[in-house]
Design an enzyme around this catalytic site. Structure first.
Site, PDB file in Angstrom:
ATOM      1  N   CYS A 131       0.832  -1.207   0.000  1.00 37.49           N
ATOM      2  CA  CYS A 131       0.000   0.000   0.000  1.00 37.49           C
ATOM      3  C   CYS A 131       0.865   1.255   0.000  1.00 37.49           C
ATOM      4  CB  CYS A 131      -0.912   0.022   1.222  1.00 37.49           C
ATOM      5  SG  CYS A 131      -2.147  -1.268   1.164  1.00 37.49           S
TER       6      CYS A 131
HETATM    7  N1  LIG Z   1      -3.750  -5.919   2.314  1.00 31.78           N
HETATM    8  C1  LIG Z   1      -4.033  -4.742   2.847  1.00 31.78           C
HETATM    9  O1  LIG Z   1      -3.705  -4.486   4.003  1.00 31.78           O
HETATM   10  C2  LIG Z   1      -4.778  -3.675   2.065  1.00 31.78           C
HETATM   11  C3  LIG Z   1      -5.274  -2.576   2.761  1.00 31.78           C
HETATM   12  C4  LIG Z   1      -5.994  -1.614   2.081  1.00 31.78           C
HETATM   13  C5  LIG Z   1      -6.188  -1.736   0.716  1.00 31.78           C
HETATM   14  N2  LIG Z   1      -5.687  -2.798   0.039  1.00 31.78           N
HETATM   15  C6  LIG Z   1      -5.977  -2.875  -1.396  1.00 31.78           C
HETATM   16  O2  LIG Z   1      -6.893  -3.921  -1.623  1.00 31.78           O
HETATM   17  C7  LIG Z   1      -6.644  -4.539  -2.883  1.00 31.78           C
HETATM   18  C8  LIG Z   1      -6.419  -6.030  -2.703  1.00 31.78           C
HETATM   19  O3  LIG Z   1      -5.277  -6.227  -1.871  1.00 31.78           O
HETATM   20  P1  LIG Z   1      -4.935  -7.591  -1.175  1.00 31.78           P
HETATM   21  O4  LIG Z   1      -3.842  -7.296  -0.212  1.00 31.78           O
HETATM   22  O5  LIG Z   1      -6.166  -8.264  -0.682  1.00 31.78           O
HETATM   23  O6  LIG Z   1      -4.337  -8.429  -2.414  1.00 31.78           O
HETATM   24  P2  LIG Z   1      -4.037  -9.990  -2.478  1.00 31.78           P
HETATM   25  O7  LIG Z   1      -3.009 -10.168  -3.524  1.00 31.78           O
HETATM   26  O8  LIG Z   1      -3.835 -10.549  -1.114  1.00 31.78           O
HETATM   27  O9  LIG Z   1      -5.418 -10.605  -3.004  1.00 31.78           O
HETATM   28  C9  LIG Z   1      -5.940 -10.367  -4.257  1.00 31.78           C
HETATM   29  C10 LIG Z   1      -6.634 -11.629  -4.740  1.00 31.78           C
HETATM   30  O10 LIG Z   1      -7.246 -11.340  -5.993  1.00 31.78           O
HETATM   31  C11 LIG Z   1      -7.142 -12.474  -6.826  1.00 31.78           C
HETATM   32  N3  LIG Z   1      -7.322 -12.065  -8.208  1.00 31.78           N
HETATM   33  C12 LIG Z   1      -6.481 -11.403  -9.027  1.00 31.78           C
HETATM   34  N4  LIG Z   1      -7.065 -11.178 -10.220  1.00 31.78           N
HETATM   35  C13 LIG Z   1      -8.298 -11.703 -10.146  1.00 31.78           C
HETATM   36  C14 LIG Z   1      -9.382 -11.780 -11.074  1.00 31.78           C
HETATM   37  N5  LIG Z   1      -9.307 -11.266 -12.310  1.00 31.78           N
HETATM   38  N6  LIG Z   1     -10.490 -12.399 -10.650  1.00 31.78           N
HETATM   39  C15 LIG Z   1     -10.569 -12.939  -9.421  1.00 31.78           C
HETATM   40  N7  LIG Z   1      -9.589 -12.871  -8.499  1.00 31.78           N
HETATM   41  C16 LIG Z   1      -8.466 -12.277  -8.877  1.00 31.78           C
HETATM   42  C17 LIG Z   1      -5.764 -13.024  -6.504  1.00 31.78           C
HETATM   43  O11 LIG Z   1      -5.647 -14.379  -6.860  1.00 31.78           O
HETATM   44  C18 LIG Z   1      -5.694 -12.813  -4.993  1.00 31.78           C
HETATM   45  O12 LIG Z   1      -6.193 -13.915  -4.276  1.00 31.78           O
HETATM   46  C19 LIG Z   1      -5.449  -3.782  -3.464  1.00 31.78           C
HETATM   47  O13 LIG Z   1      -5.936  -2.747  -4.272  1.00 31.78           O
HETATM   48  C20 LIG Z   1      -4.773  -3.204  -2.255  1.00 31.78           C
HETATM   49  O14 LIG Z   1      -4.037  -2.032  -2.572  1.00 31.78           O
HETATM   50  C21 LIG Z   1      -4.978  -3.794   0.690  1.00 31.78           C
END
Ligand SMILES: NC(=O)c1ccc[n+]([C@@H]2O[C@H](COP(=O)([O-])OP(=O)(O)OC[C@H]3O[C@@H](n4cnc5c(N)ncnc54)[C@H](O)[C@@H]3O)[C@@H](O)[C@H]2O)c1
Length: 432
Positions: free
Chosen positions: A264
């Site tokens: 992030c």
């Molecule tokens: N992890 C955090 O603490 C956090 C906090 C705030 C915001 N975010 C935001 O949230 C979003 C997701 O982050 P995350 O940490 O959960 O990511 P992550 O990589 O842990 O999870 C994303 C998931 O999406 C899946 N994916 C990718 N493309 C796909 C598709 N076309 N269809 C279905 N599934 C698909 C992946 O396989 C994965 O399991 C990002 O934009 C991130 O910036 C994350």
């Protein structure tokens, strides 16, 4: 707006999985959709792949019939709302890569039905939801956003590693394409989350998330700059921050470190920087903070060199242990971790390097740091730790025994103030 009893959550990662479980607990049926078959299989078997998500939480909701996982997008036909939580990284030119959002939109579109609600949660630049995502959904479905289906943005506020951070307790900002979209999204989140904060548009909600992360990035950069300035004056920045934070108003503590990590804070500010250019706006503050933070690993490695030099040693030929591979304390997530950069810089200067991390016994595969995949964490034993010329603390996991470290390690370079309050030998501890 139809009544929502089943929702789809696309992307079952650090954001989507806990959110899905919270909806399931609150009585909303959840179909979790992910392209990663391994994740789908493990959820169906009641297993967790995220350290702080307990398998029992998944098993309970699967057994109640409240949570199911699938890789079949056609199951969107069973739901009344879809929440998108897919990654938003930077590409190799450090520009926003919203392809995961667009691919998801294209996958969903053929299954969209009238009256449905689509909410984007992935962090992105203002204009993604009502611009690119809307276009791809409309094109693939033949339906019109704000007329035939609802569209909204609601940023995620996960605090990984904080046991007190519960999805239901964290206020949720929501912006809709139209007032009806906002109302639909507010009602949905109201089922699972205690406080909803409506804002006037999707763009305002997108911008809110960027402000929150840029605020952290800029303040961490300030703490890092002061670490170097005060260090040169022989003043301990940690002591100063701890004293300053006793001020009951107008101050909030941020701490220095070896560089930014996670997916992030090092990434999101550049989503705004990139978009700002389109409007002829510069983002000098944000870029300066990025510069200061990016320079940290090199500064830390120079401190390691100074520390070794005090023992008539060089980085070249020394055995150096990086303690903590995860990007922050008490999590098993090593994405964008500065520890990788430290390992690489030390190795390129000729050190023999190893790492210890109780949360990551083996380095997971990653695109950016593929060379480390499969490397094993050095065991936490007196013999193993004594075998290193220096230990560089990069991440201060609470479960590490720092008292033993102070007994065993000949030289410690501490970027996290992890040894505060412990007795050390003269010249053994270097803060960095
Ligand atoms: N992890 C955090 O603490 C956090 C906090 C705030 C915001 N975010 C935001 O949230 C979003 C997701 O982050 P995350 O940490 O959960 O990511 P992550 O990589 O842990 O999870 C994303 C998931 O999406 C899946 N994916 C990718 N493309 C796909 C598709 N076309 N269809 C279905 N599934 C698909 C992946 O396989 C994965 O399991 C990002 O934009 C991130 O910036 C994350």
């Amino acid at each position: 707006m139809q009544k929502i009893d089943t929702i789809g959550i696309v992307g079952l990662g650090y954001v989507g999985l806990p959110l899905g479980l919270q909806f399931a607990r609150s009585g909303v049926k959840v179909i979790g959709l992910d392209i990663d078959e391994a994740k789908v299989r493990s959820l169906k078997a009641g297993q967790s792949y995220i350290h702080h998500i307990k398998p029992e939480w998944i098993q309970e909701q699967v057994a109640r019939g409240q949570f199911d996982a699938s890789s079949d997008f056609a199951r969107v036909r069973e739901v009344q709302a879809v929440i998108i939580c897919v990654p938003t990284p930077l590409n190799k030119n450090r520009e926003p890569d919203i392809s995961y959002i667009l691919n998801t939109g294209a996958g969903l579109a053929p299954h969209l039905q009238k009256g449905m609600l689509v909410v984007l949660e992935s962090t992105t630049y203002p204009g993604t939801t009502d611009g690119e995502l809307r276009e791809v959904l409309e094109k693939g479905s033949g339906l019109k956003a704000g007329v035939d289906f609802h569209l909204a943005f609601s940023p995620e506020r996960e605090d990984p590693g904080n046991p007190d951070s519960q999805v239901a307790e964290i206020p949720k900002v929501v912006g809709g394409l139209t007032p009806a979209c906002l109302e639909a999204a507010t009602r949905l989140y109201g089922r699972a989350i205690k406080r909803i904060v409506p804002v006037s548009s999707c763009r305002a909600a997108e911008a809110t998330k960027l402000l929150e992360n840029i605020f952290r990035g800029v303040n961490i950069a300030l703490a890092n700059e002061l670490k170097m300035v005060y260090g040169a004056m022989d003043i301990d920045v940690w002591e100063v921050i701890n004293a300053a934070k006793t001020k009951p108003f107008g101050f909030m503590p941020f701490y220095p470190g070896p560089g930014l990590g996670g997916h992030c804070i090092p990434i999101d500010p550049f989503y705004l920087t990139w978009k700002a250019r389109e409007f002829g706006q510069s983002t000098r503050f944000i870029e300066l903070a990025g510069e200061v933070n990016t320079a940290m690993p090199e500064w830390v490695v120079n401190r390691v060199a100074d520390a070794l030099n005090s023992r008539r040693k060089a980085i070249n030929g020394s055995r150096i242990l990086v303690l903590g591979l995860a990007y922050k304390a008490n999590v098993d997530d090593a994405r964008e971790s500065p520890s990788y950069v430290l390992l690489e810089k030390l190795k390129s200067r000729g050190a023999e390097v190893g790492y210890h991390d109780p949360y990551l016994p083996v380095v997971p595969p990653s695109r950016e740091h593929a060379q480390w995949a499969g490397t094993k964490s050095v065991p936490w034993t007196e013999t193993a730790i004594k075998g290193f010329d220096a230990v560089l603390i990069s991440t201060a996991h609470a479960s590490v025994n720092y008292r033993e470290l102070a007994e065993w390690a000949p030289l410690i370079i501490d970027t996290r103030n992890a040894l505060a309050g412990l007795t050390v030998k003269p010249g053994q501890l270097w803060k960095a």
